[in-house]
Design an enzyme around this catalytic site. Structure first.
Site, short mmCIF file in Angstrom:
data_model
loop_
_atom_site.label_atom_id
_atom_site.label_comp_id
_atom_site.label_asym_id
_atom_site.label_seq_id
_atom_site.Cartn_x
_atom_site.Cartn_y
_atom_site.Cartn_z
N HIS A 181 -2.40 -3.87 5.11
CA HIS A 181 -2.20 -3.47 6.51
C HIS A 181 -3.54 -3.11 7.15
CE1 HIS A 181 -2.72 0.96 5.85
NE2 HIS A 181 -2.48 0.59 4.62
N ASP A 187 0.49 3.73 1.72
CA ASP A 187 0.46 4.30 3.07
C ASP A 187 1.87 4.54 3.61
OD1 ASP A 187 0.25 4.41 6.05
OD2 ASP A 187 -1.87 4.07 5.62
N CYS A 205 -6.23 0.23 6.82
CA CYS A 205 -5.99 0.74 5.46
C CYS A 205 -7.10 1.71 5.03
CB CYS A 205 -5.90 -0.42 4.46
SG CYS A 205 -5.48 0.12 2.78
N ARG A 236 2.98 4.63 6.43
CA ARG A 236 3.37 3.90 7.65
C ARG A 236 3.77 2.46 7.36
NH1 ARG A 236 -2.29 4.91 10.32
NH2 ARG A 236 -2.75 4.33 8.16
N CYS A 251 0.85 -1.19 0.00
CA CYS A 251 0.00 0.00 0.00
C CYS A 251 0.89 1.25 0.00
CB CYS A 251 -0.91 0.01 1.23
SG CYS A 251 -2.06 1.42 1.25
CO CO Z 1 -3.47 1.24 2.99
#
Ligand code: CO
Length: 215
Positions: A98, A44, A101, A46, A42
């Site tokens: 994750h 993302d 998400c 993090r 992803c």
């Molecule tokens: Co995500």
């Protein structure tokens, strides 16, 4: 100081530090890459692949998008996949989702998000496939977490549905497909799925590799 200028300074300090630790490192990296892994994660911020797996430059070939999707019309993903499998000959492909998400959460909701609607449609399709299981989970957080796990499993299946992966298996190339879910709250990966052949793939998705054109 502007934030972006700080990045350049940090880069200079990093390069110096690496050079001190291993004077040959950049010379070696400049000569080519031989990663054993393709990471599909992803976007993302993090879930930074090298940090969470404690790996380094040269270890991971990487593709990231919203909600770690394997979409069979995505030329970007397919180009990365073809190069990773046929040229780099990676041995593992890891789809890593994750918990928490935002992409999956957005697909669960009904917001009209413009262009994003088209991307999130692919995730909504995963919900529809698993509706009977997801509909009966009453706690919303549990429901979204399960949706996230199922989404990873479907994306691993989507990899197995490609002729690129099926051709590699038919050629006897070692290629394992993994489905992971990363828990941001603990920093730990949950290893959920492993596929190393097309045997369990729904028959309709299997290509007759021998008779077909090579891509
Ligand atoms: Co995500």
């Amino acid at each position: 100081m502007d934030l972006h200028k700080r990045l350049i300074l940090q880069n200079q300090a990093w390069a110096e530090e690496q050079q001190e630790k291993n004077p040959e490192l950049f010379k070696e990296l400049a000569s080519g890459q031989h990663p054993k892994f393709l990471w599909i994660g992803c976007s993302d911020s993090r879930v930074p692949v090298n940090e969470i797996t404690d790996t380094h430059s040269g270890d991971m070939f990487v593709h990231r998008n919203i909600a770690n999707m394997v979409v069979h019309t995505d030329l970007n993903l397919l180009s990365v996949l073809q190069y990773a499998v046929q040229v780099l000959k990676v041995e593992h492909i890891i789809v890593c989702g994750h918990y928490g998400c935002g992409g999956v959460k957005a697909a669960f909701e009904h917001g009209n998000l413009g262009l994003l609607n088209k991307w999130l449609r692919n995730i909504k399709d995963v919900y529809r496939l698993h509706g009977p299981e997801l509909d009966v989970i009453s706690n919303e957080e549990d429901k979204i977490n399960r949706f996230i796990e199922l989404n990873v499993e479907e994306q691993v299946q989507n990899l197995a549905k490609t002729s690129i992966v099926q051709q590699a298996w038919a050629d006897g190339q070692k290629l394992l497909l993994h489905g992971w879910v990363f828990d941001i709250a603990t920093g730990l990966v949950h290893d959920r799925e492993l596929i190393d052949n097309a045997n369990n793939l729904d028959d309709i998705y299997k290509y007759d590799i021998e008779s077909g054109v090579k891509y």
